[in-house]
Scaffold this motif. Sequence first.
Motif, PDB file in Angstrom:
ATOM      1  N   LEU A  68       0.795  -1.265  -0.026  1.00  0.00           N
ATOM      2  CA  LEU A  68       0.024  -0.168   0.089  1.00  0.00           C
ATOM      3  C   LEU A  68       0.852   1.172  -0.029  1.00  0.00           C
ATOM      4  O   LEU A  68       0.656   2.101  -0.744  1.00  0.00           O
ATOM      5  CB  LEU A  68      -0.864   0.000   1.350  1.00  0.00           C
ATOM      6  N   THR A  69       1.785   1.503   0.799  1.00  0.00           N
ATOM      7  CA  THR A  69       2.670   2.578   1.178  1.00  0.00           C
ATOM      8  C   THR A  69       3.407   2.761  -0.297  1.00  0.00           C
ATOM      9  O   THR A  69       3.724   3.933  -0.577  1.00  0.00           O
ATOM     10  CB  THR A  69       3.493   2.431   2.095  1.00  0.00           C
ATOM     11  N   ALA A  70       3.913   1.663  -0.835  1.00  0.00           N
ATOM     12  CA  ALA A  70       4.764   1.865  -2.093  1.00  0.00           C
ATOM     13  C   ALA A  70       3.850   2.326  -3.261  1.00  0.00           C
ATOM     14  O   ALA A  70       4.256   3.213  -3.890  1.00  0.00           O
ATOM     15  CB  ALA A  70       5.274   0.429  -2.743  1.00  0.00           C
ATOM     16  N   GLN A  71       2.536   1.960  -3.416  1.00  0.00           N
ATOM     17  CA  GLN A  71       1.686   2.587  -4.170  1.00  0.00           C
ATOM     18  C   GLN A  71       1.261   3.830  -4.067  1.00  0.00           C
ATOM     19  O   GLN A  71       1.210   4.698  -5.099  1.00  0.00           O
ATOM     20  CB  GLN A  71       0.340   1.503  -4.590  1.00  0.00           C
ATOM     21  N   LEU A  72       0.967   4.311  -2.615  1.00  0.00           N
ATOM     22  CA  LEU A  72       0.607   5.596  -2.283  1.00  0.00           C
ATOM     23  C   LEU A  72       1.845   6.555  -2.718  1.00  0.00           C
ATOM     24  O   LEU A  72       1.606   7.755  -3.341  1.00  0.00           O
ATOM     25  CB  LEU A  72       0.371   5.799  -0.729  1.00  0.00           C
ATOM     26  N   ALA A  73       2.905   6.079  -2.516  1.00  0.00           N
ATOM     27  CA  ALA A  73       4.316   6.768  -2.753  1.00  0.00           C
ATOM     28  C   ALA A  73       4.386   7.242  -4.335  1.00  0.00           C
ATOM     29  O   ALA A  73       4.697   8.358  -4.781  1.00  0.00           O
ATOM     30  CB  ALA A  73       5.783   6.277  -2.572  1.00  0.00           C
ATOM     31  N   GLU A  74       4.035   6.222  -5.113  1.00  0.00           N
ATOM     32  CA  GLU A  74       4.054   6.259  -6.478  1.00  0.00           C
ATOM     33  C   GLU A  74       3.127   7.202  -7.126  1.00  0.00           C
ATOM     34  O   GLU A  74       3.214   8.233  -7.835  1.00  0.00           O
ATOM     35  CB  GLU A  74       3.634   5.173  -7.229  1.00  0.00           C
ATOM     36  N   TRP A  75       1.836   7.517  -6.206  1.00  0.00           N
ATOM     37  CA  TRP A  75       0.655   8.245  -6.747  1.00  0.00           C
ATOM     38  C   TRP A  75       0.946   9.588  -6.234  1.00  0.00           C
ATOM     39  O   TRP A  75       0.680  10.744  -6.967  1.00  0.00           O
ATOM     40  CB  TRP A  75      -0.674   7.833  -6.173  1.00  0.00           C
ATOM     41  N   LEU A  76       1.638   9.808  -5.115  1.00  0.00           N
ATOM     42  CA  LEU A  76       1.887  10.874  -4.412  1.00  0.00           C
ATOM     43  C   LEU A  76       2.944  11.770  -5.291  1.00  0.00           C
ATOM     44  O   LEU A  76       2.949  12.950  -5.561  1.00  0.00           O
ATOM     45  CB  LEU A  76       2.481  10.788  -3.137  1.00  0.00           C
ATOM     46  N   GLU A  77       3.780  10.995  -6.114  1.00  0.00           N
ATOM     47  CA  GLU A  77       4.916  11.838  -6.896  1.00  0.00           C
ATOM     48  C   GLU A  77       4.224  12.462  -8.061  1.00  0.00           C
ATOM     49  O   GLU A  77       4.875  13.151  -8.799  1.00  0.00           O
ATOM     50  CB  GLU A  77       5.944  10.591  -7.032  1.00  0.00           C
ATOM     51  N   THR A  78       3.219  11.601  -8.437  1.00  0.00           N
ATOM     52  CA  THR A  78       2.465  12.299  -9.668  1.00  0.00           C
ATOM     53  C   THR A  78       1.777  13.310  -9.525  1.00  0.00           C
ATOM     54  O   THR A  78       0.789  13.794 -10.220  1.00  0.00           O
ATOM     55  CB  THR A  78       1.829  11.044 -10.600  1.00  0.00           C
ATOM     56  N   GLY A  79       1.262  13.588  -8.233  1.00  0.00           N
ATOM     57  CA  GLY A  79       0.132  14.440  -7.504  1.00  0.00           C
ATOM     58  C   GLY A  79      -1.174  14.026  -7.909  1.00  0.00           C
ATOM     59  O   GLY A  79      -2.044  15.016  -7.910  1.00  0.00           O
ATOM     60  N   LYS A  80      -1.543  12.641  -7.996  1.00  0.00           N
ATOM     61  CA  LYS A  80      -2.654  12.255  -8.363  1.00  0.00           C
ATOM     62  C   LYS A  80      -3.500  11.762  -7.174  1.00  0.00           C
ATOM     63  O   LYS A  80      -4.620  11.390  -7.336  1.00  0.00           O
ATOM     64  CB  LYS A  80      -2.625  11.247  -9.405  1.00  0.00           C
ATOM     65  N   LEU A  81      -2.994  11.900  -6.145  1.00  0.00           N
ATOM     66  CA  LEU A  81      -3.831  11.054  -4.752  1.00  0.00           C
ATOM     67  C   LEU A  81      -4.248  12.228  -4.109  1.00  0.00           C
ATOM     68  O   LEU A  81      -3.718  13.171  -3.530  1.00  0.00           O
ATOM     69  CB  LEU A  81      -2.473  10.341  -4.026  1.00  0.00           C
ATOM     70  N   GLN A  82      -5.724  12.101  -3.978  1.00  0.00           N
ATOM     71  CA  GLN A  82      -6.309  13.085  -3.141  1.00  0.00           C
ATOM     72  C   GLN A  82      -6.691  12.654  -1.646  1.00  0.00           C
ATOM     73  O   GLN A  82      -6.685  13.443  -0.834  1.00  0.00           O
ATOM     74  CB  GLN A  82      -7.830  13.124  -4.069  1.00  0.00           C
ATOM     75  N   ARG A  83      -6.947  11.567  -1.455  1.00  0.00           N
ATOM     76  CA  ARG A  83      -7.372  10.887  -0.279  1.00  0.00           C
ATOM     77  C   ARG A  83      -7.203   9.536   0.080  1.00  0.00           C
ATOM     78  O   ARG A  83      -7.402   8.711  -0.938  1.00  0.00           O
ATOM     79  CB  ARG A  83      -8.950  11.361   0.002  1.00  0.00           C
ATOM     80  N   VAL A  84      -6.877   9.124   1.174  1.00  0.00           N
ATOM     81  CA  VAL A  84      -6.761   7.807   1.606  1.00  0.00           C
ATOM     82  C   VAL A  84      -7.766   7.623   2.819  1.00  0.00           C
ATOM     83  O   VAL A  84      -7.732   8.348   3.737  1.00  0.00           O
ATOM     84  CB  VAL A  84      -5.563   7.388   1.895  1.00  0.00           C
ATOM     85  N   VAL A  85      -8.633   6.490   2.735  1.00  0.00           N
ATOM     86  CA  VAL A  85      -9.407   6.435   3.937  1.00  0.00           C
ATOM     87  C   VAL A  85      -9.175   4.836   4.638  1.00  0.00           C
ATOM     88  O   VAL A  85      -9.321   3.905   3.639  1.00  0.00           O
ATOM     89  CB  VAL A  85     -10.815   6.339   3.403  1.00  0.00           C
ATOM     90  N   LEU A  86      -9.011   4.790   5.906  1.00  0.00           N
ATOM     91  CA  LEU A  86      -8.943   3.513   6.452  1.00  0.00           C
ATOM     92  C   LEU A  86     -10.244   3.289   7.021  1.00  0.00           C
ATOM     93  O   LEU A  86     -10.586   3.996   7.853  1.00  0.00           O
ATOM     94  CB  LEU A  86      -7.546   3.593   7.280  1.00  0.00           C
ATOM     95  N   VAL A  87     -10.938   2.158   6.729  1.00  0.00           N
ATOM     96  CA  VAL A  87     -12.300   1.970   7.058  1.00  0.00           C
ATOM     97  C   VAL A  87     -12.134   0.595   8.176  1.00  0.00           C
ATOM     98  O   VAL A  87     -11.282  -0.416   7.752  1.00  0.00           O
ATOM     99  CB  VAL A  87     -13.121   1.390   5.865  1.00  0.00           C
ATOM    100  N   ILE A  88     -12.884   0.665   9.119  1.00  0.00           N
ATOM    101  CA  ILE A  88     -12.921  -0.210  10.011  1.00  0.00           C
ATOM    102  C   ILE A  88     -14.428  -0.599  10.232  1.00  0.00           C
ATOM    103  O   ILE A  88     -15.175  -0.076  10.457  1.00  0.00           O
ATOM    104  CB  ILE A  88     -12.539  -0.033  11.605  1.00  0.00           C
ATOM    105  N   MET A  89     -14.545  -1.937   9.828  1.00  0.00           N
ATOM    106  CA  MET A  89     -15.965  -2.608   9.835  1.00  0.00           C
ATOM    107  C   MET A  89     -16.202  -3.973  10.631  1.00  0.00           C
ATOM    108  O   MET A  89     -15.145  -4.504  11.202  1.00  0.00           O
ATOM    109  CB  MET A  89     -15.917  -3.114   8.324  1.00  0.00           C
ATOM    110  N   SER A  90     -17.505  -3.999  11.142  1.00  0.00           N
ATOM    111  CA  SER A  90     -17.924  -5.238  11.668  1.00  0.00           C
ATOM    112  C   SER A  90     -17.345  -6.616  10.908  1.00  0.00           C
ATOM    113  O   SER A  90     -17.768  -6.537   9.917  1.00  0.00           O
ATOM    114  CB  SER A  90     -19.306  -5.337  11.971  1.00  0.00           C
ATOM    115  N   LYS A  91     -16.718  -7.602  11.317  1.00  0.00           N
ATOM    116  CA  LYS A  91     -16.464  -8.766  10.764  1.00  0.00           C
ATOM    117  C   LYS A  91     -17.555  -9.206  10.598  1.00  0.00           C
ATOM    118  O   LYS A  91     -17.776 -10.197   9.367  1.00  0.00           O
ATOM    119  CB  LYS A  91     -15.467  -9.630  11.619  1.00  0.00           C
TER     120      LYS A  91
END
Length: 208
Positions: A68-91
Motif C-alpha cells: 500500500l505505502t509503495a503504491q501511495l508513494a507512486e501516486w503522491l509523486e505524480t500529484g494524483k492522490l487526493q485522499r486515503v481512507v482506512l475503514v474499520i468494519m464489523s467482521k
Amino acid sequence: MASRTVSKDIITLRGSAAIVSEYFGYAANSILYNRGVYPEESFKKVKKYGLTMLLTEDEGVKTFVSNLTAQLAEWLETGKLQRVVLVIMSKASGEVLERWNFSIETDSEVVEKGVSREKSDKEIMREIQAIMRQIASSITYLPCLEEPCVFDVLAYTDTDVAVPFTWIESDPKLIANPQMVKLHSFDTKIHKVDTLVSYKNDDEWDES
C-alpha cells in the motif's frame, strides 16, 4: 566571533512522497493497534517520530501495508492522490464503524515544474508526532469497538490514473449521520495532509 547558520532542509517531490507514504504506514499500524483490530501481542515496539510506535508482526498485514505505502508513494509523486481512507468494519455484518480519512493537497507547481521547497525535517516530525499522539489517545474520544473487526483501505485518485490490478472499484463505505473528530494536520510544503476520523453514533435519543 562565533556565528551560527540556520538552514532549512530541501524537500523534493520524491522526498515528500516518501514522508507522507511512510506516515500513512505508521498511522495505519497505530490505528489497528489502538482500535484493537488485531491483538496487542501481534505488534512490536519501534522508535519513530521521537515516540514508541507499534508495528504489526502479522505477515499478511505487513505485506498489505508495505504494498500500500509503495503504491501511495507512486501516486503522491505524480500529484494524483487526493485522499486515503482506512475503514474499520464489523467482521460479522460488514457494517462500517469508523472511517479514518487522510486528505491530501499537493503543490501543483512542484509536480509540473520540478521545483523543490524548504522546511525543517524536525518541524515536519513534530507535526506528525502530534497526530500520532492523538491516534494513540483515540480510546479517550472514540467509542469502544466491542466486536471483532476487519479493515480496508480506499484511495481516491484523479480519474486519469491507471489503477493496478490489485485494486478494485469500491463504494465509499460511508457512515450515516457520523460523529467526527478532526486531528492535527502536517505539511511538507509539497503535500499537506489533514486527518479526520468519523465514527458511528450510537447515541439514540428518545424524543417521545
